[in-house]
Scaffold this active site. Structure first.
Site, short mmCIF file in Angstrom:
data_model
loop_
_atom_site.label_atom_id
_atom_site.label_comp_id
_atom_site.label_asym_id
_atom_site.label_seq_id
_atom_site.Cartn_x
_atom_site.Cartn_y
_atom_site.Cartn_z
N ARG A 1 8.22 48.24 -70.12
CA ARG A 1 8.14 49.30 -69.12
C ARG A 1 8.09 50.66 -69.77
O ARG A 1 8.70 50.90 -70.81
CB ARG A 1 9.43 49.36 -68.30
CG ARG A 1 9.59 48.37 -67.25
CD ARG A 1 11.02 48.50 -66.75
NE ARG A 1 11.46 47.24 -66.22
CZ ARG A 1 11.30 46.89 -64.94
NH1 ARG A 1 10.76 47.72 -64.10
NH2 ARG A 1 11.68 45.72 -64.53
N SER B 1 14.60 46.17 -78.05
CA SER B 1 15.59 45.09 -77.95
C SER B 1 15.52 44.11 -79.10
O SER B 1 15.32 42.89 -78.91
CB SER B 1 15.42 44.36 -76.63
OG SER B 1 15.40 45.29 -75.59
N ASP C 1 18.84 47.02 -76.01
CA ASP C 1 18.94 46.83 -74.55
C ASP C 1 20.38 46.60 -74.08
O ASP C 1 20.76 46.99 -72.97
CB ASP C 1 18.01 45.71 -74.05
CG ASP C 1 18.19 44.39 -74.79
OD1 ASP C 1 18.94 44.35 -75.77
OD2 ASP C 1 17.53 43.39 -74.37
C1 BG6 Z 1 15.93 44.42 -68.34
C2 BG6 Z 1 16.25 45.58 -69.25
O1 BG6 Z 1 16.40 44.66 -67.05
O2 BG6 Z 1 16.51 43.26 -68.85
C3 BG6 Z 1 15.70 45.26 -70.62
O3 BG6 Z 1 15.72 46.76 -68.75
C4 BG6 Z 1 16.27 43.98 -71.12
O4 BG6 Z 1 16.02 46.29 -71.50
C5 BG6 Z 1 16.01 42.91 -70.13
O5 BG6 Z 1 15.70 43.65 -72.37
C6 BG6 Z 1 16.65 41.62 -70.55
O6 BG6 Z 1 16.29 40.57 -69.70
P1 BG6 Z 1 14.97 39.73 -69.87
O7 BG6 Z 1 15.29 38.53 -69.11
O8 BG6 Z 1 13.87 40.52 -69.31
O9 BG6 Z 1 14.82 39.42 -71.33
C1 GLC Z 2 17.61 39.39 -79.11
C2 GLC Z 2 17.57 40.65 -79.89
C3 GLC Z 2 18.64 41.59 -79.41
C4 GLC Z 2 18.54 41.78 -77.93
C5 GLC Z 2 18.58 40.46 -77.24
C6 GLC Z 2 18.46 40.59 -75.75
O1 GLC Z 2 18.79 38.74 -79.41
O2 GLC Z 2 17.75 40.39 -81.27
O3 GLC Z 2 18.53 42.82 -80.07
O4 GLC Z 2 19.56 42.58 -77.48
O5 GLC Z 2 17.56 39.64 -77.74
O6 GLC Z 2 17.24 41.12 -75.37
#
Ligand code: BG6
Ligand code: GLC
Ligand code: BG6
Ligand code: GLC
Length: 917
Positions: free
Chosen positions: A539, A603, A657
């Site tokens: 995003r 992340s 994240d």
């Molecule tokens: C989102 C966050 O809501 O959730 C992201 O904005 C995060 O930063 C993500 O990485 C994690 O969940 P998923 O299921 O999308 O990996």
């Molecule tokens: C993976 C990444 C970590 C992140 C997580 C959730 O473990 O290494 O940095 O926070 O995924 O997205």
């Protein structure tokens, strides 16, 4: 010569007269084909009624599901015991089915009496007696030492919800045992057997005699799909399409339905055909008003019907010159075997004479002829009625299969059919006349229904052993309390390693400092851009934060796709793509020239030296772009912006994240000091005391630590709870050997674990008919959202099946149940593991603060947590159990981590400005 002719003429005339007399008297019992076709139509309607969910409760013909789903296919094998109770004779059998190339069945059996004390006693006595007979049989055959699976042929109407269970609806025929109706007969039998201790049998199947008969005949003729009994009672079963059986979930394949056609007419629907004799028989029976069709047909009643007719005719002076003997007045003095004997082709008349004389009558030649004809009419009506109902079943089968002509086999048993000289011939003939478009083979069940019951038991046995295998596999995903405590303790140890100077560099839980030193305090304000990369969606966001009394956050965002070839291409391509998306977003928002401060949620594990510097340690999850690991991602982003040379951005912060999530939630709840992601990946951050963070200068205050707990176990410390499926998933991943805990707990891998288990189950022939399809071979077919759908409690089995079919998995309903169980085992373990990990974190925080009780909020995000129906609940329970001194509130991050990243950027920007001034 003349005399002979005269005599013959005289005799024929005499016979004709007698026959006419009887025909007139029993006019009502002679059923024309038109009437039979009408009966057939009525029975067709009854079948539909019995099968329908709404009509079933009041239907006279019960159409009971039997949970027998297939005809024997020759793969049955083993040694079985069988009981055959409810026909004219009670039998115990041992059946040996071997499969050595050609089919082979060996049977040994013994009859046991069923005295009136037993058939009219109480339930305990009955089942104790059955158990005694079984034990006696095993004793004589010298097989008491061995454990046997047992099939129980119980020839009464039972409501079944599974093969090995059946609740007796009501007694029929000559049984009336107290305290058995509305109870499960198999559990009563088991109970009686358990009391004895000298036999070890496993009651695996309860089958009606019609079903046993169909299966017995089905073993020799695969075309057999109907079973009929015309004996003491009468009944039929046949293979019905699952989609028509409302009472059983699932719609593929077929299931045998025990029609219990004996009860046809119990709602009055045959009253126009019943005669005064039928009414009398019914009134004198042990179940008045019940089994009215059966009472017009079966062996238990035919003799008595004949007696009642003869009595009436005698009373009217139409027989025996009006003389009536005491025996003729006595109930049941004429039996079906007498009827059969009187109808014998040659010696029939002689037999009739003898039988009548034995009844204390002195019959004339005319009487004998008339009585013989009464028998014929009564038994012919019986065959006619059976034929009409059978014709209805055959028509249904033909229509189910959408055939113009049906070729099929009907398996038959029962003393009336077997011993009455004319019965089979008549029945066959009428059936063929009523349904000319069905080619029916009538196959007599020579060996009784015990053999069929053994076939059913063999299939049940196979299912039991399959179930055991499945349970064993799923058990490896069960974690005991001890396991979880161990996980918690180990996690706790790894957290400490990561914080210590000497061990930090080699720690598997990396404990990365984030340079975020406080949670939001409401003074943050300004207009920011944010990027959110690394979860399911990429995003770009514009975040407007107002402080003070009108404190608020407004966000605008757009999701962009990152194609696989970019995720796994070169670093330059990846960052160019990101900048391209930013450009599109600025254009879309109409702020093309603006130079805004930017917070970058990235992340992945980054080693940070300050809030705006982060060197990627290594890619995790689905990313693998080259030339990035070890590089500063902020630099890479800056360079990409420069390469594009279209706009400038002020990159102020790079944020994991988990940290973004903690900040998003911290904005609402100041007690939120932990951020948790259960999504594509799995990770946690938390506020740690500076004094515990040996690798960062300073001892005052706190700093957020990105634990990167996904790497927990990479040193092998949790290998004892990893299964072979976890290892397979690891080996097939982009980063083998890495992120072992993440691979047991996060969305990106749970589906893969499920897939590996399904492949294994299929290889063992326990799923998908043993066929590993192309889809099942495809990595990544089970996304987290599918697991979440499949496990939803609101979903019916059929919907689960549809989801699987959409994934290209051609599953039966049984398969769907198993797949759902597998998903459940895998996601439950994930929730347990995350719960144990979180318990370690909250416990650490509690001890940091030297508190007896800690009250803390965890900010959570991620599709697994958000979408899965059970994950969050099990997680919460586990944390509660593993960290009883902590009161943990879980707060869902509604706005994603972009908001948190903007908040961090706001603070960093302010500090930066303060520093500059
Ligand atoms: C989102 C966050 O809501 O959730 C992201 O904005 C995060 O930063 C993500 O990485 C994690 O969940 P998923 O299921 O999308 O990996
Ligand atoms: C993976 C990444 C970590 C992140 C997580 C959730 O473990 O290494 O940095 O926070 O995924 O997205
Ligand atoms: C036997 C079967 O051959 O026929 C029994 O093994 C069945 O299961 C019986 O109940 C039906 O016939 P009858 O005449 O004994 O009631
Ligand atoms: C009775 C029973 C039925 C059985 C039949 C033949 O009708 O109710 O279950 O199949 O007799 O034995």
């Amino acid at each position: 010569m003349f005399a002979v002719h005269l005599l013959a003429f005289y005799f024929t005339k005499l016979k004709e007269d007698q026959i006419k007399k009887v025909d007139r008297f029993l006019y009502h019992m002679r059923l024309s084909d038109d009437i039979l076709l009408d009966v057939m139509t009525r029975f067709q309607a009854e079948m539909v009624k019995g099968l329908e969910r709404d009509a079933h409760p009041t239907a006279a013909v019960k159409m009971l599901p039997t949970f027998v789903r297939s005809i024997p296919d020759g793969s049955e094998k083993g040694d079985f015991l069988a009981l055959d109770l409810g026909g004219s004779k009670f039998r115990v059998l041992k059946v040996k089915v071997s499969e050595d190339g050609k089919q082979n069945v060996q049977m040994e059996s013994q009859f046991y009496p069923t005295p009136k004390e037993i058939t009219h006693g109480n339930g305990t006595e009955l089942f104790d007696y059955v158990a005694d007979c079984l034990a006696d049989f095993m004793e004589t055959k010298n097989i008491k030492h061995k454990k046997f699976p047992l099939g129980f042929t119980f020839s009464f109407p039972c409501i079944q919800t599974k093969l090995e269970e059946g609740v007796l609806l009501s007694w029929t025929k000559y049984f009336k045992v107290r305290g058995v109706q509305e109870t499960d007969v198999t559990s009563s039998l088991r109970h009686a057997l358990r009391k004895r201790k000298d036999v070890d049998v496993d009651v695996l199947a309860l089958v009606n005699d019609t079903v046993g008969t169909m299966m017995t005949c089905g073993y020799d003729d695969q075309r057999c799909e109907v079973g009929i009994i015309i004996g003491t009672g009468t009944n039929a079963c046949y293979m019905e399409e699952m989609r028509h059986i409302d009472l059983v979930e699932g719609d593929e394949g077929r299931m045998c339905i025990n029609t219990e056609w004996g009860a046809f007419g119990d709602d009055g629907s045959l009253d126009d055909l019943r005669t005064e004799f039928d009414r009398e028989i019914d009134l004198g029976s042990i179940n008045p008003g019940k089994q009215l069709f059966e009472k017009m047909i079966s062996g238990l009643y035919l003799g008595e019907l004949v007696r009642l007719i003869l009595l009436k005719m005698a009373k009217k002076g139409l027989l025996f010159s009006g003389k009536i003997s005491a025996a003729l007045r006595t109930k049941d003095k004429i039996e079906t075997k007498h009827v059969a004997a009187m109808e014998k082709h040659k010696e029939g008349l002689q037999n009739t004479k003898e039988i009548l004389m034995e009844l204390g009558l002195t019959p004339s030649e005319e009487d004998c002829i008339a009585v013989q004809h009464v028998c014929t009419i009564v038994s012919f009506r019986s065959a006619n009625l059976c034929a009409a109902a059978l014709a209805a079943i055959l028509t249904r089968l033909r229509e189910n299969k959408k055939l113009i002509r049906l070729r099929t086999t009907v398996g038959i048993d029962g003393t009336l059919y077997k011993t009455h000289p004319q019965y089979p011939k008549r029945l066959h003939k009428v059936v063929r006349r009523l349904v000319p478009n069905c080619d029916v083979r009538f196959l007599l069940s020579e060996s009784g229904s015990g053999k069929g019951a053994a076939m059913v038991t063999a299939v049940a046995c196979r299912l039991v052993s399959q179930r055991k295998q499945i349970d064993e596999i799923l058990a490896s995903f069960e974690l005991s309390k001890e396991n979880l405590i161990e996980v918690k303790n180990k996690m706790r140890g790894e957290l400490e390693y990561g914080l210590k100077k000497e061990t930090h560099a080699t720690a598997t839980v990396k404990m990365l400092p984030t340079y975020v030193c406080g949670t939001p305090d409401g003074t943050e304000k300004g207009k920011f851009l944010a990027l959110d990369l690394g979860g399911t969606n990429f995003r770009v966001l514009l975040v407007k934060i107002r402080s003070g009394r009108r404190k608020s956050v407004r966000m605008y965002n757009k999701i962009f796709a990152i194609p696989l070839e970019i995720m796994q291409g070169t670093g330059e391509e990846l960052f160019d793509h990101i900048v391209q998306c930013i450009a599109e977003f600025l254009e879309y928002m109409g702020i093309k020239g603006a130079c805004l401060p930017l917070g970058f949620t990235f992340s992945f594990p980054c080693r940070q030296a300050s809030i705006d510097k982060g060197a990627l340690v290594e890619w995790t999850k689905g990313f693998k772009a080259t030339d990035c690991e070890g590089e500063d991602v902020v630099d890479m982003l800056r360079e990409a912006i420069k390469r594009r040379n279209e706009f400038d951005l002020d990159i102020v912060a790079v944020v994991n994240d988990t940290v973004g999530t903690m900040m998003t939630c911290g904005y609402e709840d100041p007690n939120c000091e932990i951020g948790f992601i259960a999504g594509t990946g799995s990770n946690v951050c938390y506020m740690e005391e500076m004094k515990n963070i040996e690798i960062v200068e300073g001892t005052e205050g706190k700093m957020c630590i990105n634990t990167e707990w996904g790497g927990f176990g990479d040193n092998g410390c949790i290998d004892s709870i990893r299964t072979k499926y976890d290892k397979e998933v690891d080996e097939g991943s982009l980063n083998p050997g890495k992120q072992r805990y993440e691979k047991m707990t996060s969305g990106m891998y749970l589906g893969e674990i499920v897939r590996q288990i399904l492949i294994d189950l299929t290889k063992h022939g326990l799923l998908f008919r043993g066929q590993i399809s192309e889809s099942l071979r495809t990595r990544g077919i089970f996304e987290t959202k599918f697991l979440s759908h499949i496990e939803s409690d609101r979903l019916a089995l059929l919907q689960v099946r549809r989801i699987l079919q959409q994934l290209g998995l051609d599953s039966t309903c049984d398969d769907s149940i198993i797949v759902k169980e597998v998903c459940g085992a895998v996601s439950k373990r994930a929730a347990h593991l995350c719960g144990a990990g979180l318990a370690a974190i909250v416990e650490k925080k509690r001890e940091n603060r030297n508190l007896e009780h800690l009250k803390i909020t965890v900010g959570v995000d991620g599709t697994l947590y958000k979408l899965h129906p059970h994950f969050s609940g099990i997680l919460r329970e586990t944390v509660k159990e593993m960290a009883p001194q902590c009161d943990v509130t879980f707060m869902l991050s509604e706005d994603g981590s972009g908001k948190g990243a903007a908040l961090i950027t706001a603070v960093a920007k302010r500090l930066h400005n303060v520093g500059e001034n």
